[in-house]
Design a protein around this motif. Structure first.
Motif, PDB file in Angstrom:
ATOM      1  N   LEU A  57       0.830  -1.201   0.000  1.00 48.69           N
ATOM      2  CA  LEU A  57       0.000   0.000   0.000  1.00 48.69           C
ATOM      3  C   LEU A  57       0.868   1.256   0.000  1.00 48.69           C
ATOM      4  O   LEU A  57       0.612   2.200  -0.755  1.00 48.69           O
ATOM      5  N   TRP A  58       1.908   1.250   0.852  1.00 43.91           N
ATOM      6  CA  TRP A  58       2.817   2.395   0.891  1.00 43.91           C
ATOM      7  C   TRP A  58       3.530   2.575  -0.448  1.00 43.91           C
ATOM      8  O   TRP A  58       3.730   3.703  -0.915  1.00 43.91           O
ATOM      9  N   GLY A  59       3.909   1.456  -1.066  1.00 45.32           N
ATOM     10  CA  GLY A  59       4.541   1.535  -2.376  1.00 45.32           C
ATOM     11  C   GLY A  59       3.604   2.099  -3.428  1.00 45.32           C
ATOM     12  O   GLY A  59       4.016   2.905  -4.272  1.00 45.32           O
ATOM     13  N   ALA A  60       2.328   1.700  -3.373  1.00 46.07           N
ATOM     14  CA  ALA A  60       1.354   2.207  -4.343  1.00 46.07           C
ATOM     15  C   ALA A  60       1.113   3.699  -4.146  1.00 46.07           C
ATOM     16  O   ALA A  60       0.960   4.452  -5.115  1.00 46.07           O
ATOM     17  N   LEU A  61       1.090   4.150  -2.893  1.00 43.05           N
ATOM     18  CA  LEU A  61       0.905   5.578  -2.621  1.00 43.05           C
ATOM     19  C   LEU A  61       2.071   6.403  -3.157  1.00 43.05           C
ATOM     20  O   LEU A  61       1.905   7.573  -3.513  1.00 43.05           O
ATOM     21  N   GLY A  62       3.239   5.798  -3.241  1.00 42.24           N
ATOM     22  CA  GLY A  62       4.400   6.518  -3.724  1.00 42.24           C
ATOM     23  C   GLY A  62       4.448   6.691  -5.224  1.00 42.24           C
ATOM     24  O   GLY A  62       5.173   7.558  -5.726  1.00 42.24           O
ATOM     25  N   VAL A  63       3.671   5.891  -5.975  1.00 37.24           N
ATOM     26  CA  VAL A  63       3.716   5.955  -7.437  1.00 37.24           C
ATOM     27  C   VAL A  63       3.275   7.323  -7.962  1.00 37.24           C
ATOM     28  O   VAL A  63       4.000   7.946  -8.753  1.00 37.24           O
ATOM     29  N   PRO A  64       2.088   7.833  -7.578  1.00 41.85           N
ATOM     30  CA  PRO A  64       1.724   9.174  -8.084  1.00 41.85           C
ATOM     31  C   PRO A  64       2.659  10.265  -7.582  1.00 41.85           C
ATOM     32  O   PRO A  64       2.909  11.254  -8.285  1.00 41.85           O
ATOM     33  N   LEU A  65       3.199  10.093  -6.376  1.00 41.29           N
ATOM     34  CA  LEU A  65       4.146  11.084  -5.858  1.00 41.29           C
ATOM     35  C   LEU A  65       5.409  11.125  -6.707  1.00 41.29           C
ATOM     36  O   LEU A  65       5.932  12.197  -7.027  1.00 41.29           O
ATOM     37  N   VAL A  66       5.897   9.959  -7.080  1.00 46.91           N
ATOM     38  CA  VAL A  66       7.084   9.895  -7.944  1.00 46.91           C
ATOM     39  C   VAL A  66       6.785  10.531  -9.299  1.00 46.91           C
ATOM     40  O   VAL A  66       7.626  11.247  -9.859  1.00 46.91           O
ATOM     41  N   ALA A  67       5.579  10.286  -9.825  1.00 45.69           N
ATOM     42  CA  ALA A  67       5.204  10.867 -11.118  1.00 45.69           C
ATOM     43  C   ALA A  67       5.200  12.381 -11.074  1.00 45.69           C
ATOM     44  O   ALA A  67       5.499  13.045 -12.067  1.00 45.69           O
ATOM     45  N   ILE A  68       4.870  12.950  -9.901  1.00 45.83           N
ATOM     46  CA  ILE A  68       4.859  14.405  -9.751  1.00 45.83           C
ATOM     47  C   ILE A  68       6.268  14.941  -9.523  1.00 45.83           C
ATOM     48  O   ILE A  68       6.670  15.962 -10.087  1.00 45.83           O
ATOM     49  N   LEU A  69       7.039  14.238  -8.693  1.00 46.16           N
ATOM     50  CA  LEU A  69       8.344  14.747  -8.285  1.00 46.16           C
ATOM     51  C   LEU A  69       9.405  14.595  -9.367  1.00 46.16           C
ATOM     52  O   LEU A  69      10.337  15.411  -9.430  1.00 46.16           O
ATOM     53  N   TYR A  70       9.298  13.571 -10.218  1.00 44.85           N
ATOM     54  CA  TYR A  70      10.398  13.345 -11.161  1.00 44.85           C
ATOM     55  C   TYR A  70      10.570  14.487 -12.163  1.00 44.85           C
ATOM     56  O   TYR A  70      11.708  14.908 -12.424  1.00 44.85           O
ATOM     57  N   PRO A  71       9.489  15.041 -12.752  1.00 41.39           N
ATOM     58  CA  PRO A  71       9.707  16.219 -13.617  1.00 41.39           C
ATOM     59  C   PRO A  71      10.350  17.374 -12.858  1.00 41.39           C
ATOM     60  O   PRO A  71      11.164  18.110 -13.421  1.00 41.39           O
ATOM     61  N   LEU A  72      10.001  17.534 -11.581  1.00 38.21           N
ATOM     62  CA  LEU A  72      10.639  18.578 -10.774  1.00 38.21           C
ATOM     63  C   LEU A  72      12.120  18.272 -10.581  1.00 38.21           C
ATOM     64  O   LEU A  72      12.950  19.187 -10.540  1.00 38.21           O
ATOM     65  N   ALA A  73      12.434  16.985 -10.443  1.00 43.17           N
ATOM     66  CA  ALA A  73      13.835  16.599 -10.282  1.00 43.17           C
ATOM     67  C   ALA A  73      14.640  16.942 -11.539  1.00 43.17           C
ATOM     68  O   ALA A  73      15.799  17.364 -11.443  1.00 43.17           O
ATOM     69  N   LEU A  74      14.047  16.777 -12.709  1.00 47.18           N
ATOM     70  CA  LEU A  74      14.734  17.139 -13.948  1.00 47.18           C
ATOM     71  C   LEU A  74      15.058  18.628 -13.967  1.00 47.18           C
ATOM     72  O   LEU A  74      16.154  19.039 -14.371  1.00 47.18           O
ATOM     73  N   PHE A  75      14.087  19.435 -13.536  1.00 47.37           N
ATOM     74  CA  PHE A  75      14.355  20.872 -13.429  1.00 47.37           C
ATOM     75  C   PHE A  75      15.402  21.132 -12.356  1.00 47.37           C
ATOM     76  O   PHE A  75      16.202  22.063 -12.465  1.00 47.37           O
ATOM     77  N   GLY A  76      15.399  20.294 -11.307  1.00 47.56           N
ATOM     78  CA  GLY A  76      16.383  20.428 -10.243  1.00 47.56           C
ATOM     79  C   GLY A  76      17.800  20.187 -10.732  1.00 47.56           C
ATOM     80  O   GLY A  76      18.752  20.830 -10.253  1.00 47.56           O
ATOM     81  N   TYR A  77      17.984  19.261 -11.691  1.00 49.35           N
ATOM     82  CA  TYR A  77      19.318  19.026 -12.251  1.00 49.35           C
ATOM     83  C   TYR A  77      19.851  20.301 -12.901  1.00 49.35           C
ATOM     84  O   TYR A  77      21.019  20.672 -12.725  1.00 49.35           O
ATOM     85  N   MET A  78      18.978  20.949 -13.677  1.00 45.62           N
ATOM     86  CA  MET A  78      19.396  22.180 -14.350  1.00 45.62           C
ATOM     87  C   MET A  78      19.675  23.283 -13.333  1.00 45.62           C
ATOM     88  O   MET A  78      20.673  24.010 -13.443  1.00 45.62           O
ATOM     89  N   THR A  79      18.797  23.398 -12.330  1.00 53.18           N
ATOM     90  CA  THR A  79      18.991  24.407 -11.290  1.00 53.18           C
ATOM     91  C   THR A  79      20.296  24.165 -10.548  1.00 53.18           C
ATOM     92  O   THR A  79      21.046  25.100 -10.256  1.00 53.18           O
ATOM     93  N   ARG A  80      20.570  22.900 -10.242  1.00 56.83           N
ATOM     94  CA  ARG A  80      21.802  22.569  -9.523  1.00 56.83           C
ATOM     95  C   ARG A  80      23.030  22.953 -10.327  1.00 56.83           C
ATOM     96  O   ARG A  80      24.031  23.422  -9.769  1.00 56.83           O
ATOM     97  N   PHE A  81      22.972  22.771 -11.637  1.00 54.74           N
ATOM     98  CA  PHE A  81      24.112  23.111 -12.490  1.00 54.74           C
ATOM     99  C   PHE A  81      24.475  24.593 -12.334  1.00 54.74           C
ATOM    100  O   PHE A  81      25.647  24.947 -12.152  1.00 54.74           O
ATOM    101  N   TYR A  82      23.460  25.450 -12.382  1.00 52.56           N
ATOM    102  CA  TYR A  82      23.727  26.888 -12.289  1.00 52.56           C
ATOM    103  C   TYR A  82      24.049  27.314 -10.861  1.00 52.56           C
ATOM    104  O   TYR A  82      24.893  28.205 -10.658  1.00 52.56           O
ATOM    105  N   THR A  83      23.380  26.718  -9.878  1.00 53.59           N
ATOM    106  CA  THR A  83      23.694  27.090  -8.495  1.00 53.59           C
ATOM    107  C   THR A  83      25.097  26.649  -8.118  1.00 53.59           C
ATOM    108  O   THR A  83      25.779  27.335  -7.347  1.00 53.59           O
TER     109      THR A  83
END
Length: 247
Positions: A57-83
């Protein structure tokens, strides 16, 4: 490298990132979930029916969260490069160097204000430049002496304030800057009110009691600088969790 190999590498990288992000979610509740593929014990799993049900159940709850966070993580890679580049520059300059650079940049703006603006405009820009300089120094200091939490909570917001404040204040007294800054600020304010602040009719409350004009633009951008700094800090943190930066 062929196109197929590049695509295969991209898919593999995404799979690794998504897996690590989900394992991090699982690690919040269950032990031994992250980076266990090459360990002797391997990934921990419950040994009873009720525990396994909770685990799934906990794993299933994490699936939509991962779907939301991963695009943010991609933007985070770019942000990290400049920071990281900004951090490297700040490290080479030191606190005194950052202070001097800020004084040169915003001091130049203040000197221009002395020539072009009224006495009130000059005083306002000078005050904003002093605040921005202090904010830049504090951003460097908090980034140096604090851990990740201090960097996200304090260093990033101070850094954003140092960048935003003087130009917005100067725009109050310069028609050229006003034409460049204020229309976009109004458009951004409408989007924030209609999308981010629509809960509980907060946008209606703000619209009926405040007008976006004059010094309100300064308050708006200061209000944006702080949460924007937090957002960028969180994105960089997510990127560091998925792919720790090499020194």
């Amino acid at each position: 490298m062929s196109v197929g190999e590049r695509n295969s590498g991209l898919v593999s990288g995404i799979r690794v990132d998504v897996t690590r992000l989900h394992e991090t979610w699982m690690e919040l509740v269950f032990p031994r979930q992250l980076d266990t593929a090459h360990t002797v014990l391997g990934k921990w799993k419950p040994n009873n029916t009720l525990g396994m049900a909770a685990y799934r159940l906990w794993g299933a709850l994490g699936v939509p969260l991962v779907a939301i966070l991963y695009p943010l993580a991609l933007f985070g890679y770019m942000t990290r490069f400049y920071t990281r580049k900004l951090d490297g520059t700040a490290t080479r300059l030191g606190v005194a160097g950052v202070l001097l650079l800020s004084l040169v940049v915003w001091g130049g703006l203040t000197a221009l204000a002395r020539i072009r603006f009224s006495a009130d405009g000059f005083i306002a820009v000078a005050a904003a430049s002093v605040v921005a300089t202090l904010a830049a120094v504090l951003a460097v200091m908090f980034n140096r002496v604090g851990g990740r939490g201090t960097t996200v909570l304090l260093a990033y917001p101070f850094g954003m304030t140092a960048l935003f404040l003087p130009p917005v204040v100067a725009a109050l007294y310069s028609p050229t800057l006003a034409d460049a800054i204020f229309p976009q600020s109004t458009t951004l304010a409408r989007w924030i009110l209609d999308n981010l602040l629509s809960i509980g009719n907060l946008n209606t409350y703000i619209r009926t009691r405040y007008d976006l004009e004059g010094v309100a633009y300064v308050g708006m951008w200061f209000g944006i600088a702080v949460p924007l700094g937090w957002l960028l800090g969180v994105l960089v943190t997510i990127a560091d969790v998925l792919r720790p930066a090499r020194d």
